[in-house]
Motif scaffolding. Sequence first.
Motif, PDB file in Angstrom:
ATOM      1  N   CYS A   1       1.002  -1.458   0.135  1.00 26.57           N
ATOM      2  CA  CYS A   1       0.143   0.049   0.051  1.00 26.57           C
ATOM      3  C   CYS A   1       0.858   1.235  -0.150  1.00 26.57           C
ATOM      4  CB  CYS A   1      -1.027   0.027   1.212  1.00 26.57           C
ATOM      5  SG  CYS A   1      -0.129  -0.065   2.751  1.00 26.57           S
ATOM      6  N   PRO A   2       0.348   2.334  -0.546  1.00 24.82           N
ATOM      7  CA  PRO A   2       1.400   3.690  -0.661  1.00 24.82           C
ATOM      8  C   PRO A   2       1.775   4.219   0.918  1.00 24.82           C
ATOM      9  CG  PRO A   2      -1.091   3.944  -1.164  1.00 24.82           C
ATOM     10  CD  PRO A   2      -1.022   2.678  -1.010  1.00 24.82           C
ATOM     11  N   ILE A   3       2.879   4.419   1.240  1.00 20.98           N
ATOM     12  CA  ILE A   3       3.447   5.087   2.435  1.00 20.98           C
ATOM     13  C   ILE A   3       4.217   6.131   1.852  1.00 20.98           C
ATOM     14  CG2 ILE A   3       4.531   4.561   4.708  1.00 20.98           C
ATOM     15  CD1 ILE A   3       2.211   3.195   4.157  1.00 20.98           C
ATOM     16  N   ASP A   4       3.905   7.570   2.142  1.00 17.84           N
ATOM     17  CA  ASP A   4       4.629   8.440   2.066  1.00 17.84           C
ATOM     18  C   ASP A   4       5.908   8.508   3.276  1.00 17.84           C
ATOM     19  OD1 ASP A   4       4.095   9.664  -0.492  1.00 17.84           O
ATOM     20  OD2 ASP A   4       2.379  10.589   0.637  1.00 17.84           O
ATOM     21  N   MET A   5       6.967   8.498   2.732  1.00 16.08           N
ATOM     22  CA  MET A   5       8.190   8.534   3.919  1.00 16.08           C
ATOM     23  C   MET A   5       8.631   9.919   3.964  1.00 16.08           C
ATOM     24  SD  MET A   5       8.238   5.750   5.444  1.00 16.08           S
ATOM     25  CE  MET A   5       9.694   5.788   6.267  1.00 16.08           C
ATOM     26  N   GLY A   6       8.191  10.783   2.916  1.00 18.19           N
ATOM     27  CA  GLY A   6       8.468  12.234   3.190  1.00 18.19           C
ATOM     28  C   GLY A   6       7.095  13.152   3.257  1.00 18.19           C
ATOM     29  N   ALA A   7       7.045  13.977   2.281  1.00 15.10           N
ATOM     30  CA  ALA A   7       5.765  14.699   2.581  1.00 15.10           C
ATOM     31  C   ALA A   7       4.423  13.919   2.588  1.00 15.10           C
ATOM     32  CB  ALA A   7       5.702  16.012   1.303  1.00 15.10           C
ATOM     33  N   SER A   8       3.414  14.192   3.225  1.00 13.11           N
ATOM     34  CA  SER A   8       2.191  13.498   3.304  1.00 13.11           C
ATOM     35  C   SER A   8       1.055  13.987   3.104  1.00 13.11           C
ATOM     36  CB  SER A   8       2.255  12.778   4.752  1.00 13.11           C
ATOM     37  OG  SER A   8       3.334  11.751   4.813  1.00 13.11           O
ATOM     38  N   TRP A   9       1.026  15.289   3.573  1.00 17.42           N
ATOM     39  CA  TRP A   9      -0.269  16.062   3.817  1.00 17.42           C
ATOM     40  C   TRP A   9      -0.310  17.272   2.468  1.00 17.42           C
ATOM     41  CZ3 TRP A   9       1.699  14.351   8.259  1.00 17.42           C
ATOM     42  CH2 TRP A   9       1.040  13.722   9.069  1.00 17.42           C
ATOM     43  N   LEU A  10      -1.575  17.517   2.028  1.00 16.14           N
ATOM     44  CA  LEU A  10      -1.806  18.803   1.226  1.00 16.14           C
ATOM     45  C   LEU A  10      -2.403  20.139   2.690  1.00 16.14           C
ATOM     46  CD1 LEU A  10      -2.273  20.422  -1.158  1.00 16.14           C
ATOM     47  CD2 LEU A  10      -4.710  19.828  -0.988  1.00 16.14           C
ATOM     48  N   HIS A  11      -1.207  20.949   3.029  1.00 13.38           N
ATOM     49  CA  HIS A  11      -1.769  21.901   4.114  1.00 13.38           C
ATOM     50  C   HIS A  11      -2.402  22.986   3.652  1.00 13.38           C
ATOM     51  CE1 HIS A  11       0.651  19.742   7.016  1.00 13.38           C
ATOM     52  NE2 HIS A  11       1.883  19.856   6.075  1.00 13.38           N
ATOM     53  N   GLY A  12      -3.679  23.021   3.888  1.00 11.84           N
ATOM     54  CA  GLY A  12      -4.775  23.946   3.479  1.00 11.84           C
ATOM     55  C   GLY A  12      -5.600  23.254   2.213  1.00 11.84           C
ATOM     56  N   VAL A  13      -6.642  22.687   2.689  1.00  7.60           N
ATOM     57  CA  VAL A  13      -7.585  21.884   1.700  1.00  7.60           C
ATOM     58  C   VAL A  13      -8.403  22.771   1.300  1.00  7.60           C
ATOM     59  CG1 VAL A  13      -8.946  19.773   1.387  1.00  7.60           C
ATOM     60  CG2 VAL A  13      -7.113  19.520   3.077  1.00  7.60           C
ATOM     61  N   CYS A  14      -8.208  23.832   0.260  1.00  7.00           N
ATOM     62  CA  CYS A  14      -8.867  24.741  -0.300  1.00  7.00           C
ATOM     63  C   CYS A  14      -8.588  25.053  -1.554  1.00  7.00           C
ATOM     64  CB  CYS A  14      -8.925  25.962   0.730  1.00  7.00           C
ATOM     65  SG  CYS A  14      -7.280  26.643   0.977  1.00  7.00           S
ATOM     66  N   ASN A  15      -9.514  25.747  -2.549  1.00  7.12           N
ATOM     67  CA  ASN A  15      -8.946  26.169  -3.798  1.00  7.12           C
ATOM     68  C   ASN A  15      -8.057  27.136  -3.935  1.00  7.12           C
ATOM     69  OD1 ASN A  15     -10.887  24.274  -5.057  1.00  7.12           O
ATOM     70  ND2 ASN A  15     -12.455  25.834  -4.890  1.00  7.12           N
ATOM     71  N   GLU A  16      -7.658  27.747  -2.855  1.00  9.34           N
ATOM     72  CA  GLU A  16      -6.632  29.129  -2.840  1.00  9.34           C
ATOM     73  C   GLU A  16      -5.135  28.034  -2.564  1.00  9.34           C
ATOM     74  OE1 GLU A  16      -9.333  29.092  -0.661  1.00  9.34           O
ATOM     75  OE2 GLU A  16     -10.150  30.647  -1.719  1.00  9.34           O
ATOM     76  N   ASN A  17      -5.177  26.713  -2.216  1.00  2.98           N
ATOM     77  CA  ASN A  17      -4.055  25.955  -2.445  1.00  2.98           C
ATOM     78  C   ASN A  17      -3.588  25.679  -3.906  1.00  2.98           C
ATOM     79  OD1 ASN A  17      -1.904  23.853  -2.577  1.00  2.98           O
ATOM     80  ND2 ASN A  17      -2.681  23.749  -0.226  1.00  2.98           N
ATOM     81  N   SER A  18      -2.256  26.319  -4.281  1.00  3.10           N
ATOM     82  CA  SER A  18      -1.756  26.048  -5.804  1.00  3.10           C
ATOM     83  C   SER A  18      -1.984  24.584  -6.458  1.00  3.10           C
ATOM     84  CB  SER A  18      -0.484  26.473  -5.797  1.00  3.10           C
ATOM     85  OG  SER A  18       0.199  25.888  -5.037  1.00  3.10           O
ATOM     86  N   LEU A  19      -1.906  23.699  -5.468  1.00  2.00           N
ATOM     87  CA  LEU A  19      -1.955  22.500  -5.853  1.00  2.00           C
ATOM     88  C   LEU A  19      -3.496  21.476  -6.124  1.00  2.00           C
ATOM     89  CD1 LEU A  19       1.087  20.135  -4.169  1.00  2.00           C
ATOM     90  CD2 LEU A  19       0.572  20.618  -6.785  1.00  2.00           C
ATOM     91  N   ALA A  20      -4.239  22.151  -5.195  1.00  2.00           N
ATOM     92  CA  ALA A  20      -5.789  21.596  -5.480  1.00  2.00           C
ATOM     93  C   ALA A  20      -6.324  21.280  -6.717  1.00  2.00           C
ATOM     94  CB  ALA A  20      -6.572  22.756  -4.409  1.00  2.00           C
ATOM     95  N   PRO A  21      -6.056  22.393  -7.683  1.00  2.00           N
ATOM     96  CA  PRO A  21      -6.711  22.046  -9.139  1.00  2.00           C
ATOM     97  C   PRO A  21      -6.116  20.714  -9.661  1.00  2.00           C
ATOM     98  CG  PRO A  21      -6.167  24.241  -8.873  1.00  2.00           C
ATOM     99  CD  PRO A  21      -5.601  23.627  -7.670  1.00  2.00           C
ATOM    100  N   LEU A  22      -4.910  20.660  -9.670  1.00  2.00           N
ATOM    101  CA  LEU A  22      -4.051  19.199 -10.111  1.00  2.00           C
ATOM    102  C   LEU A  22      -4.552  18.121  -9.398  1.00  2.00           C
ATOM    103  CD1 LEU A  22      -2.246  17.922 -11.824  1.00  2.00           C
ATOM    104  CD2 LEU A  22      -0.283  18.528 -10.115  1.00  2.00           C
ATOM    105  N   ILE A  23      -4.613  18.333  -7.880  1.00  2.35           N
ATOM    106  CA  ILE A  23      -5.089  17.054  -7.126  1.00  2.35           C
ATOM    107  C   ILE A  23      -6.664  16.758  -7.489  1.00  2.35           C
ATOM    108  CG2 ILE A  23      -5.539  16.242  -4.913  1.00  2.35           C
ATOM    109  CD1 ILE A  23      -2.956  17.902  -4.018  1.00  2.35           C
ATOM    110  N   GLY A  24      -7.408  17.660  -7.494  1.00  5.10           N
ATOM    111  CA  GLY A  24      -8.646  17.551  -7.994  1.00  5.10           C
ATOM    112  C   GLY A  24      -8.673  16.702  -9.467  1.00  5.10           C
ATOM    113  N   TYR A  25      -7.929  17.385 -10.339  1.00  4.45           N
ATOM    114  CA  TYR A  25      -8.123  16.869 -11.762  1.00  4.45           C
ATOM    115  C   TYR A  25      -7.697  15.383 -11.750  1.00  4.45           C
ATOM    116  CZ  TYR A  25      -7.107  16.344 -16.669  1.00  4.45           C
ATOM    117  OH  TYR A  25      -6.926  15.884 -17.972  1.00  4.45           O
ATOM    118  N   LEU A  26      -6.925  15.095 -10.948  1.00  3.35           N
ATOM    119  CA  LEU A  26      -6.362  13.771 -10.856  1.00  3.35           C
ATOM    120  C   LEU A  26      -7.184  12.625 -10.145  1.00  3.35           C
ATOM    121  CD1 LEU A  26      -2.457  14.165 -10.504  1.00  3.35           C
ATOM    122  CD2 LEU A  26      -3.386  13.548 -12.349  1.00  3.35           C
ATOM    123  N   GLY A  27      -7.916  13.264  -9.453  1.00  6.81           N
ATOM    124  CA  GLY A  27      -9.215  12.325  -8.894  1.00  6.81           C
ATOM    125  C   GLY A  27      -8.601  11.692  -7.692  1.00  6.81           C
TER     126      GLY A  27
END
Length: 424
Positions: free
Chosen positions: A70-96
């Motif tokens: 199963c996937p285990i993140d040994m480095g970064a694990s979180w998206l800090h700030g689960v909101c549309n203002e987060n620059s990564l949110a559109p990409l994470i949402g697009y990838l499902g």
Amino acid sequence: MDPNGLKTGGLLLPTIERRCTSPPSVIVIGGGISGVAAARALSNSSFKVTVLESRDRIGGRVHTDYSFGCPIDMGASWLHGVCNENSLAPLIGYLGLRLYRTSDDNSVLYDHDLESYALFDKDGNQVPKETVDKVGETFERILEEERVLTGGHGLMVNGYYPVIEALAQGLDIRLNQRVTEITRQYNGVKVTTEDGTSYFADACIISVPLGVLKANIIKFEPELPSWKSSAIANLGVGVENKIAMHFDRVFWPNVEVLGMVGPTPKACGYFLNLHKATGNPVLVYMAAGRFAQEVEKLSDKEAVSLVVSHLKKMLPDATEPTQYLVSRWGSDPNSLGSYSCDLVGKPADVCARFSAPVENLYFAGEAASAEHSGSVHGAYSSGIAAAEECRKRLLTLKGIPDLVQVAAWEEMAGAVAPLQICRT
């Protein structure tokens, strides 16, 4: 769709056709999320881009391990700030990709809410809720003075690697290429690797970890100006390590965090319960500060034995793990630290100086993000920003009209895809 059911086939933005015989060329040093994001943006603008990565994998301090099944993140694990203002949110949402929210908007107790914790002292006795509430109130007051995005924190259920994989699709990435020297020349830049190979380009984006720059592993010719070298020196590097353990059964309570407090660094830390978020019987011990550095001096077996001894004080029915993983970000020559941090008494403009270009050298990475240093989205944003600054300058120098702006993720997808968030 890929085998995991994630959208990747239509991820790449349309390449922009330019009527020029020699497209601008850029070398990106570092294949972490910042470097890959920069390379993706420039490649989508029809630049010739080469990524040089010292490891045998991409991702840098974003590293998802699959050896547990199963996937285990040994480095970064979180998206800090689960909101549309987060620059990564559109990409994470697009990838499902799914997120498990581990806190509400105001985060307390090691970034987790008080409704889903169990805190123990060094003797294994549970700490009264009243005591923890006082700690939480203090932490909330500290957070009010910080720039924290709303939406709390979302654990990447599938790990962070799918994000890196999607951004890297189709890029020219050279692995096992440790850069030893960067030479600024009148007509571009020369980058030399450990095996003696030389690469030439119009410009270079440097996205290696701050710890690597502080260690002077890369020689600059001519030397970096004093305002840049002092910025590198005046930023701090912190260390956090993880000890991930897979068990044959779940023997712990159904809470997100099993925390420990005590008078010494060894007695402080917490176990993240991945079973609650992912359904896998995995606990991840988060070692920070001096204890994180001490973990790096231990063998894997010694480190696991130490944290399991704490776990057995808290939960007498605890069993030995069937598999385990131990990170050592501080001693890893490719990172030499986990995250950047401010140092007391240093100038307020240190981050701005660190991220500023030096002629045709551009700097990116989480340390280059003034508002969101130490975060994945900060690293991602800094890579995009460095790419945009580099793109504009090179187009101007080559006399190429800047006719097209690279589309944002939500424009590519047609609309902002909603983030998939759960709390069960």
